[in-house]
Design a protein around this motif. Structure first.
Motif, PDB file in Angstrom:
ATOM      1  N   PRO A  18      57.449  56.619  45.150  1.00 28.02           N
ATOM      2  CA  PRO A  18      57.834  55.297  45.669  1.00 28.02           C
ATOM      3  C   PRO A  18      56.657  54.547  46.286  1.00 28.02           C
ATOM      4  CG  PRO A  18      59.523  56.902  46.207  1.00 28.02           C
ATOM      5  CD  PRO A  18      58.387  57.674  45.604  1.00 28.02           C
ATOM      6  N   THR A  19      55.797  55.277  46.999  1.00 28.66           N
ATOM      7  CA  THR A  19      54.631  54.622  47.612  1.00 28.66           C
ATOM      8  C   THR A  19      53.681  54.092  46.545  1.00 28.66           C
ATOM      9  OG1 THR A  19      54.751  56.071  49.553  1.00 28.66           O
ATOM     10  CG2 THR A  19      52.651  54.951  49.131  1.00 28.66           C
ATOM     11  N   LEU A  20      53.412  54.905  45.522  1.00 29.06           N
ATOM     12  CA  LEU A  20      52.503  54.482  44.455  1.00 29.06           C
ATOM     13  C   LEU A  20      53.070  53.295  43.689  1.00 29.06           C
ATOM     14  CD1 LEU A  20      49.837  55.019  43.065  1.00 29.06           C
ATOM     15  CD2 LEU A  20      50.985  56.680  41.582  1.00 29.06           C
ATOM     16  N   TRP A  21      54.362  53.329  43.424  1.00 29.09           N
ATOM     17  CA  TRP A  21      55.009  52.190  42.766  1.00 29.09           C
ATOM     18  C   TRP A  21      54.867  50.930  43.619  1.00 29.09           C
ATOM     19  CZ3 TRP A  21      56.729  50.971  38.106  1.00 29.09           C
ATOM     20  CH2 TRP A  21      57.095  51.982  37.212  1.00 29.09           C
ATOM     21  N   GLY A  22      55.129  51.071  44.911  1.00 30.59           N
ATOM     22  CA  GLY A  22      55.052  49.919  45.811  1.00 30.59           C
ATOM     23  C   GLY A  22      53.658  49.331  45.878  1.00 30.59           C
ATOM     24  N   VAL A  23      52.656  50.202  45.985  1.00 26.93           N
ATOM     25  CA  VAL A  23      51.270  49.730  46.048  1.00 26.93           C
ATOM     26  C   VAL A  23      50.866  49.055  44.745  1.00 26.93           C
ATOM     27  CG1 VAL A  23      48.860  50.487  46.217  1.00 26.93           C
ATOM     28  CG2 VAL A  23      50.565  51.423  47.781  1.00 26.93           C
ATOM     29  N   THR A  24      51.266  49.655  43.631  1.00 29.17           N
ATOM     30  CA  THR A  24      50.898  49.100  42.314  1.00 29.17           C
ATOM     31  C   THR A  24      51.527  47.732  42.086  1.00 29.17           C
ATOM     32  OG1 THR A  24      50.721  51.338  41.407  1.00 29.17           O
ATOM     33  CG2 THR A  24      50.895  49.521  39.836  1.00 29.17           C
ATOM     34  N   ILE A  25      52.822  47.612  42.384  1.00 30.00           N
ATOM     35  CA  ILE A  25      53.501  46.323  42.204  1.00 30.00           C
ATOM     36  C   ILE A  25      52.905  45.266  43.127  1.00 30.00           C
ATOM     37  CG2 ILE A  25      55.701  45.117  42.496  1.00 30.00           C
ATOM     38  CD1 ILE A  25      57.077  47.708  41.578  1.00 30.00           C
ATOM     39  N   ALA A  26      52.595  45.666  44.359  1.00 27.78           N
ATOM     40  CA  ALA A  26      51.971  44.726  45.295  1.00 27.78           C
ATOM     41  C   ALA A  26      50.607  44.279  44.786  1.00 27.78           C
ATOM     42  CB  ALA A  26      51.830  45.376  46.676  1.00 27.78           C
ATOM     43  N   VAL A  28      49.627  44.150  41.608  1.00 24.31           N
ATOM     44  CA  VAL A  28      49.841  43.267  40.454  1.00 24.31           C
ATOM     45  C   VAL A  28      50.220  41.862  40.929  1.00 24.31           C
ATOM     46  CG1 VAL A  28      51.345  42.807  38.478  1.00 24.31           C
ATOM     47  CG2 VAL A  28      50.453  45.109  38.856  1.00 24.31           C
ATOM     48  N   LEU A  29      51.110  41.786  41.913  1.00 21.63           N
ATOM     49  CA  LEU A  29      51.504  40.482  42.449  1.00 21.63           C
ATOM     50  C   LEU A  29      50.326  39.774  43.099  1.00 21.63           C
ATOM     51  CD1 LEU A  29      54.993  41.361  44.001  1.00 21.63           C
ATOM     52  CD2 LEU A  29      54.533  40.095  41.895  1.00 21.63           C
ATOM     53  N   ALA A  30      49.496  40.548  43.810  1.00 20.77           N
ATOM     54  CA  ALA A  30      48.316  39.952  44.453  1.00 20.77           C
ATOM     55  C   ALA A  30      47.354  39.386  43.410  1.00 20.77           C
ATOM     56  CB  ALA A  30      47.615  40.992  45.323  1.00 20.77           C
ATOM     57  N   LEU A  31      47.173  40.097  42.310  1.00 15.71           N
ATOM     58  CA  LEU A  31      46.288  39.627  41.240  1.00 15.71           C
ATOM     59  C   LEU A  31      46.850  38.377  40.571  1.00 15.71           C
ATOM     60  CD1 LEU A  31      45.275  43.050  39.664  1.00 15.71           C
ATOM     61  CD2 LEU A  31      43.762  41.479  40.890  1.00 15.71           C
ATOM     62  N   LEU A  32      48.176  38.316  40.426  1.00 18.44           N
ATOM     63  CA  LEU A  32      48.797  37.124  39.861  1.00 18.44           C
ATOM     64  C   LEU A  32      48.626  35.925  40.785  1.00 18.44           C
ATOM     65  CD1 LEU A  32      52.124  38.557  38.363  1.00 18.44           C
ATOM     66  CD2 LEU A  32      50.152  37.663  37.107  1.00 18.44           C
ATOM     67  N   VAL A  33      48.807  36.149  42.077  1.00 18.30           N
ATOM     68  CA  VAL A  33      48.594  35.072  43.051  1.00 18.30           C
ATOM     69  C   VAL A  33      47.149  34.590  42.983  1.00 18.30           C
ATOM     70  CG1 VAL A  33      48.492  34.524  45.513  1.00 18.30           C
ATOM     71  CG2 VAL A  33      50.449  35.788  44.598  1.00 18.30           C
ATOM     72  N   LEU A  34      46.221  35.534  42.878  1.00 19.49           N
ATOM     73  CA  LEU A  34      44.808  35.172  42.760  1.00 19.49           C
ATOM     74  C   LEU A  34      44.571  34.316  41.522  1.00 19.49           C
ATOM     75  CD1 LEU A  34      41.845  35.465  43.649  1.00 19.49           C
ATOM     76  CD2 LEU A  34      41.747  37.598  42.331  1.00 19.49           C
ATOM     77  N   ASP A  35      45.183  34.688  40.412  1.00 16.16           N
ATOM     78  CA  ASP A  35      45.026  33.914  39.176  1.00 16.16           C
ATOM     79  C   ASP A  35      45.603  32.506  39.326  1.00 16.16           C
ATOM     80  OD1 ASP A  35      43.578  35.635  37.689  1.00 16.16           O
ATOM     81  OD2 ASP A  35      45.201  36.358  36.434  1.00 16.16           O
ATOM     82  N   PHE A  36      46.738  32.402  40.000  1.00 18.30           N
ATOM     83  CA  PHE A  36      47.323  31.074  40.209  1.00 18.30           C
ATOM     84  C   PHE A  36      46.432  30.221  41.112  1.00 18.30           C
ATOM     85  CE2 PHE A  36      51.390  32.660  38.534  1.00 18.30           C
ATOM     86  CZ  PHE A  36      51.815  31.535  37.839  1.00 18.30           C
ATOM     87  N   LEU A  37      45.808  30.854  42.098  1.00 12.52           N
ATOM     88  CA  LEU A  37      44.890  30.110  42.970  1.00 12.52           C
ATOM     89  C   LEU A  37      43.663  29.647  42.197  1.00 12.52           C
ATOM     90  CD1 LEU A  37      45.038  32.282  46.230  1.00 12.52           C
ATOM     91  CD2 LEU A  37      46.052  30.013  45.855  1.00 12.52           C
ATOM     92  N   VAL A  38      43.172  30.509  41.318  1.00 13.26           N
ATOM     93  CA  VAL A  38      41.990  30.158  40.519  1.00 13.26           C
ATOM     94  C   VAL A  38      42.293  28.990  39.584  1.00 13.26           C
ATOM     95  CG1 VAL A  38      40.452  30.987  38.692  1.00 13.26           C
ATOM     96  CG2 VAL A  38      40.945  32.442  40.656  1.00 13.26           C
ATOM     97  N   THR A  39      43.523  28.944  39.074  1.00 14.81           N
ATOM     98  CA  THR A  39      43.879  27.911  38.095  1.00 14.81           C
ATOM     99  C   THR A  39      44.627  26.728  38.713  1.00 14.81           C
ATOM    100  OG1 THR A  39      45.972  29.031  37.556  1.00 14.81           O
ATOM    101  CG2 THR A  39      44.029  29.647  36.279  1.00 14.81           C
ATOM    102  N   ARG A  40      44.671  26.652  40.057  1.00 12.74           N
ATOM    103  CA  ARG A  40      45.448  25.575  40.687  1.00 12.74           C
ATOM    104  C   ARG A  40      44.872  24.194  40.378  1.00 12.74           C
ATOM    105  NH1 ARG A  40      42.006  27.457  44.469  1.00 12.74           N
ATOM    106  NH2 ARG A  40      41.039  26.009  45.962  1.00 12.74           N
ATOM    107  N   LEU A 250      47.840  43.160  30.238  1.00  6.72           N
ATOM    108  CA  LEU A 250      48.265  41.762  30.258  1.00  6.72           C
ATOM    109  C   LEU A 250      47.494  40.916  31.269  1.00  6.72           C
ATOM    110  CD1 LEU A 250      52.139  42.266  29.978  1.00  6.72           C
ATOM    111  CD2 LEU A 250      50.644  41.246  28.260  1.00  6.72           C
ATOM    112  N   LEU A 251      47.142  41.508  32.402  1.00  7.88           N
ATOM    113  CA  LEU A 251      46.500  40.722  33.452  1.00  7.88           C
ATOM    114  C   LEU A 251      45.183  40.103  33.013  1.00  7.88           C
ATOM    115  CD1 LEU A 251      47.197  42.938  36.606  1.00  7.88           C
ATOM    116  CD2 LEU A 251      48.012  40.597  36.209  1.00  7.88           C
ATOM    117  N   GLY A 252      44.479  40.755  32.113  1.00  6.96           N
ATOM    118  CA  GLY A 252      43.191  40.229  31.688  1.00  6.96           C
ATOM    119  C   GLY A 252      43.259  39.265  30.513  1.00  6.96           C
TER     120      GLY A 252
END
Length: 339
Positions: A18-26, A28-40, A250-252
């Motif tokens: 559960p901890t590894l899943w939580g860290v990984t999902i967090a 991924v979400l952080a990287l997506l937020v970063l991408d949205f900030l880069v492309t704002r 997918l992230l890249g």
């Protein structure tokens, strides 16, 4: 009671706590937020910017793979790296379709990366759903591996058939079902209005072409998820590793699109290679299913699978470059809705 050695559904073992899943999902979400900030702020992507982000999104999953190898052992490490290579290969195939869709909708260069980012988010959500369904199937259906094998082999045959047809199909957006459906409910403007999906014109809410192309990408994502998830389940039965390989591949894509945009048209034999890889993994899954029933049926080791996949990709890349040597950059001949 049957004395066959294997008729029950697969018991899934996963490194994902559960901890590894939580860290990984967090993460991924952080990287997506970063991408949205880069492309704002919409802008054309320079090759230097694209190379920088591509390097980051390749180094990150490789570093994660090294951690998986050191933390959980070589077996999980090889499974992760093999699965990542398969997903990355299939993601390049995604880019061919994305390229045609962006061209068909005449997406301005300054908006391209934001459109791609919406497509990536949609793909991540869909892959997560398919991964969960796949895990449930493995736990409840004793023929799940055989089902996945059939899906991959059928997809491989269709890929090969379309590659052999050798003709280029233009994307007619007016004939796309998703576009036709949206236009039945709302009017659509002729011009883009930045990254806005709707605008108010003459007192009426109206869709923009930006909304249409995003929906088209999401529909395409469903098609790709159908073969992508079974393919990586053919490498590892661990849902966590399946999710991690899909997410990193997918992230890249956003940055990789701009790096490979000119080179994509030269990879004319990629469809043949992907057909071979999907068929190979389909056979691997079929043998795995049969081995559970008849112990004498051989299985294909993951390390051997890695060697086959790398070999196929190297060969089709070299033959593609040789076949297009001296050719002017252009669009790769392919069928968009090919599966």
């Amino acid at each position: 009671m049957s004395d066959l050695p294997y008729l029950a559904a697969t018991e899934i073992h996963s490194v994902g706590t559960p901890t590894l899943w939580g860290v990984t999902i967090a993460a991924v979400l952080a990287l997506l937020v970063l991408d949205f900030l880069v492309t704002r702020r919409p802008h054309e992507v320079s090759i230097r910017e694209a190379l920088g982000w591509s390097t980051f999104y390749i180094a990150l999953p490789l570093a994660f793979g090294a951690w998986v190898w050191s933390r959980y052992g070589s077996e999980q490490g090889v499974e992760y790296l093999t699965g990542y290579l398969v997903e990355k290969s299939l993601s390049v195939d995604n880019l061919f379709v994305f390229m045609l869709l962006l061209a068909a909708f005449a997406v301005p260069a300054v908006l391209a990366q934001r459109v791609l980012l919406y497509g990536i988010v949609g793909a991540l959500v869909l892959r997560a759903v398919f991964i969960a369904l796949g895990a449930a199937a493995l736990q409840t259906l004793d023929f799940a591996f055989l089902l996945f094998a059939v899906i991959l082999i059928v997809t491989a045959v269709k890929l090969l058939r379309d590659a052999l047809s050798g003709h280029e199909q233009e994307v007619d957006i007016n004939k796309m079902r998703s576009v036709q459906l949206l236009r039945r409910f709302m009017p659509v403007t002729e011009e883009y209005h930045g990254t806005k999906m709707t605008v108010r014109l003459a007192g009426r809410r109206t869709l923009t072409p930006f909304a249409l192309v995003v929906v088209a990408l999401l529909v395409t994502d469903v098609v790709f998820a159908v073969d992508s998830v079974p393919a990586v389940y053919g490498i590892t039965e661990d849902p966590y590793l399946v999710f991690a390989t899909n997410a990193f591949a997918l992230l890249g894509l956003r940055a990789l699109y701009f790096v490979l945009h000119a080179a994509l048209s030269r990879l004319v034999h990629l469809s043949y290679g992907l057909a071979i890889i999907l068929a190979f993994i389909g056979v691997k899954l079929g043998l795995h299913w049969a081995h559970g029933i008849w112990a004498g049926v051989p299985e294909i080791p993951t390390l051997a699978s890695l060697g086959v996949i790398i070999g196929v990709l190297v060969v089709v890349t070299l033959t593609s470059l040789r076949a297009t040597r001296g050719a002017a950059p252009g669009r790769k001949e392919m069928v968009v809705e090919r599966r």
